[in-house]
Design an enzyme around this catalytic site. Structure first.
Site, PDB file in Angstrom:
ATOM      1  N   LEU A  33     -28.679  28.075 -12.758  1.00 13.65           N
ATOM      2  CA  LEU A  33     -29.073  26.925 -13.761  1.00 13.65           C
ATOM      3  C   LEU A  33     -27.404  26.776 -14.709  1.00 13.65           C
ATOM      4  O   LEU A  33     -26.082  27.228 -14.434  1.00 13.65           O
ATOM      5  CB  LEU A  33     -29.712  27.159 -14.892  1.00 13.65           C
ATOM      6  CG  LEU A  33     -31.577  27.683 -14.521  1.00 13.65           C
ATOM      7  CD1 LEU A  33     -31.959  28.046 -15.767  1.00 13.65           C
ATOM      8  CD2 LEU A  33     -32.052  26.629 -14.302  1.00 13.65           C
ATOM      9  N   LYS A  38     -21.988  30.311 -13.511  1.00 18.14           N
ATOM     10  CA  LYS A  38     -21.172  30.923 -12.552  1.00 18.14           C
ATOM     11  C   LYS A  38     -19.714  29.661 -12.798  1.00 18.14           C
ATOM     12  O   LYS A  38     -18.688  31.210 -12.109  1.00 18.14           O
ATOM     13  CB  LYS A  38     -22.210  28.948 -11.283  1.00 18.14           C
ATOM     14  CG  LYS A  38     -23.454  29.601 -11.362  1.00 18.14           C
ATOM     15  CD  LYS A  38     -23.500  28.336 -11.180  1.00 18.14           C
ATOM     16  CE  LYS A  38     -23.613  26.704 -11.637  1.00 18.14           C
ATOM     17  NZ  LYS A  38     -24.410  26.225 -12.562  1.00 18.14           N
ATOM     18  N   SER A  39     -19.208  29.585 -13.524  1.00 20.41           N
ATOM     19  CA  SER A  39     -17.715  28.574 -13.294  1.00 20.41           C
ATOM     20  C   SER A  39     -16.829  30.331 -14.266  1.00 20.41           C
ATOM     21  O   SER A  39     -16.011  30.043 -13.807  1.00 20.41           O
ATOM     22  CB  SER A  39     -17.573  27.620 -14.508  1.00 20.41           C
ATOM     23  OG  SER A  39     -18.522  26.655 -13.792  1.00 20.41           O
ATOM     24  N   SER A 106     -26.709  23.742  -6.829  1.00 19.70           N
ATOM     25  CA  SER A 106     -26.856  24.142  -5.790  1.00 19.70           C
ATOM     26  C   SER A 106     -29.040  24.381  -6.084  1.00 19.70           C
ATOM     27  O   SER A 106     -29.310  25.600  -5.559  1.00 19.70           O
ATOM     28  CB  SER A 106     -25.971  24.863  -5.123  1.00 19.70           C
ATOM     29  OG  SER A 106     -26.194  25.825  -5.374  1.00 19.70           O
TER      30      SER A 106
END
Ligand SMILES: Nc1ncnc2c1ncn2[C@@H]1O[C@H](COP(=O)(O)OS(=O)(=O)O)[C@@H](OP(=O)(O)O)[C@H]1O
Ligand SMILES: Nc1ncnc2c1ncn2[C@@H]1O[C@H](COP(=O)(O)OP(=O)(O)O)[C@@H](O)[C@H]1O
EC number: 2.7.1.25
Length: 196
Positions: A33, A38-39, A106
């Site tokens: 989400l 993620k980053s 994604s």
């Protein structure tokens, strides 16, 4: 569509380039989400690899959605096309012998399966950054959840658009109750042998 193109066989292969660099190349694909981490994790994993002398390159929203994919929205078909183009770019990077990190929501299983087909299963590592929607909303790094709840943003993943969680990811990071340091180390432990 047939374009009558002919593929040229170049003498220097991925294996040659890996040998020159002294390590294998892989695609590390971070999915989760918005605000899941993620980053943050991709950045720290890349930094750790760089310090080990490994050639890396990161693909993320800044260099993709503001550049090559600036024509794409967050509607389902555009997300699919976004991921397809990124997978093709990542495939070139991996072919060049570079450890490539990609951090994208994604949200669709099928799109992530297609990435694996494009880059080859052996080159693909799926990292599921599993953070609850509640925690992502609490962080609300970019203020998007607040806007989505107010109806100012359509198709917001987790609120008004789906997120299909990976069924069998290579690595799963639960950031609700795991520190950033432990999360980074978990990823490094998984990939380090695969780079040899
Ligand atoms: N509707 C909607 N849903 C999800 N995310 C949104 C949306 N609108 C804008 N954003 C911002 O765009 C980033 C996600 O882009 P991606 O290219 O990763 O999305 S996708 O893979 O095509 O689904 C995402 O970045 P991250 O927060 O880094 O995940 C958001 O900042
Ligand atoms: N274990 C963790 N892993 C990654 N990020 C974490 C973790 N714990 C807290 N965070 C915080 O969550 C936020 C995630 O933001 P970001 O990395 O931009 O997410 P994304 O790229 O998925 O949108 C950052 O502010 C980060 O400091």
């Amino acid at each position: 569509m047939s374009l009558n193109t002919v593929r040229h066989d170049y003498k220097i292969t991925k294996a040659n380039r890996e040998e020159l660099r002294g390590h294998k190349s892989l695609l590390l694909w971070f999915t989760g989400l918005s605000g899941s981490g993620k980053s943050t994790l991709a950045n720290l994993v890349e930094t750790a690899l760089y310090k080990e002398g490994i050639s890396t390159f990161s693909l993320d929203g800044d260099n993709i959605r503001k550049g090559i994919n600036k024509d794409l929205s967050f509607a389902p078909n555009d997300r699919t096309e976004n991921i397809r183009r990124i997978a093709e770019i990542a495939n070139l990077m991996v072919d060049a012998g570079v450890v490539t990190l990609a951090a994208f929501v994604s949200p669709y299983i099928k799109d992530r399966e297609d990435i694996k087909t494009i880059v080859g299963a052996d080159n693909f590592i799926e990292i599921y950054v599993n953070t609850s929607l509640e925690e992502c909303e609490r962080r609300d790094v970019k203020g998007l959840y607040k806007k989505a709840r107010a109806g100012e943003i359509k198709n917001m993943t987790g609120i008004s658009a789906p997120y299909e969680a990976p069924i069998n990811p290579d690595v799963e990071i639960k950031t609700d109750d795991q520190s950033i340091e432990v999360s980074v180390q978990t990823i490094l432990d998984f990939i380090i042998q695969k780079l040899k």
